[in-house]
Motif scaffolding. Sequence first.
Motif, short mmCIF file in Angstrom:
data_model
loop_
_atom_site.label_atom_id
_atom_site.label_comp_id
_atom_site.label_asym_id
_atom_site.label_seq_id
_atom_site.Cartn_x
_atom_site.Cartn_y
_atom_site.Cartn_z
N SER A 151 0.83 -1.21 0.00
CA SER A 151 0.00 0.00 0.00
C SER A 151 0.86 1.26 0.00
O SER A 151 0.48 2.27 -0.60
CB SER A 151 -0.95 0.00 1.18
N SER A 152 2.03 1.21 0.64
CA SER A 152 2.91 2.38 0.61
C SER A 152 3.42 2.65 -0.80
O SER A 152 3.48 3.81 -1.24
CB SER A 152 4.09 2.17 1.55
N VAL A 153 3.76 1.60 -1.52
CA VAL A 153 4.21 1.76 -2.92
C VAL A 153 3.08 2.33 -3.77
O VAL A 153 3.29 3.21 -4.61
CB VAL A 153 4.73 0.41 -3.47
N LYS A 154 1.85 1.85 -3.55
CA LYS A 154 0.71 2.38 -4.30
C LYS A 154 0.51 3.86 -4.02
O LYS A 154 0.27 4.65 -4.93
CB LYS A 154 -0.56 1.62 -3.93
N LEU A 155 0.62 4.26 -2.75
CA LEU A 155 0.43 5.66 -2.39
C LEU A 155 1.53 6.55 -2.96
O LEU A 155 1.28 7.68 -3.36
CB LEU A 155 0.33 5.83 -0.88
N VAL A 156 2.74 6.03 -3.01
CA VAL A 156 3.84 6.79 -3.63
C VAL A 156 3.55 6.97 -5.11
O VAL A 156 3.79 8.04 -5.68
CB VAL A 156 5.19 6.07 -3.40
N GLY A 157 3.00 5.93 -5.74
CA GLY A 157 2.62 6.04 -7.15
C GLY A 157 1.58 7.12 -7.37
O GLY A 157 1.65 7.87 -8.36
N TYR A 158 0.61 7.23 -6.47
CA TYR A 158 -0.38 8.30 -6.59
C TYR A 158 0.24 9.66 -6.34
O TYR A 158 -0.11 10.64 -6.99
CB TYR A 158 -1.53 8.09 -5.62
N ALA A 159 1.17 9.74 -5.41
CA ALA A 159 1.79 11.03 -5.07
C ALA A 159 2.60 11.58 -6.24
O ALA A 159 2.61 12.79 -6.47
CB ALA A 159 2.67 10.88 -3.84
N PHE A 160 3.27 10.69 -6.97
CA PHE A 160 4.14 11.16 -8.06
C PHE A 160 3.53 10.91 -9.44
O PHE A 160 4.12 11.29 -10.44
CB PHE A 160 5.51 10.49 -7.96
#
Length: 180
Positions: free
Chosen positions: A89-98
């Motif tokens: 989920s952290s990787v997914k959220l980083v994907g949304y952030a960038f």
Amino acid sequence: MDEELSEAATPAPRKAARLRFQPRQVAVLTVIWLILVGELSVVTVVGGVVLAWLITVIFPLPPVDYAGRLHPWRTLVLGLHLLKDLAVSSVKLVGYAFGRRVPHPGIVRVDLASDSDLYQVNTAELASVVPGTIVVDSRRQPRLLYLHVFDLPDPAERDQTIEETLALERRVVAAFGSRE
């Protein structure tokens, strides 16, 4: 007359139970106190024990019925799944952030299978720890959790979130529950 005696006798045991020493709670609160103070001495330990006891007397918690036991292997499995969920989920959220993709947040209702306050709270806490989901409401009767999910683009994602939460509940019950 007998009714008056029985009514007058009930507050004393309740008051005595409220003032009793609860070693586990006092020990945990004392450790938290020592971590916050950052100093280990006789004064800080004794002061922490007294403060912890006062907290348990002033802010008593209701008793939690727990008939299970800790299963070390299943607790390890629960912890490893939690670490995996945190990483994914952290990787997914980083994907949304960038990234440029706009998330579609939503609310998901999960009907829990267990009938225990303890398992419901543990499931809710572990679901909220994972980035991208948070419990916005919890119902006791019937056992429900309402989760706010960061991205629910389609009904399949909603169904997957429900199944993941139910799998989390099964792991919690397996880790902390009784044989029943």
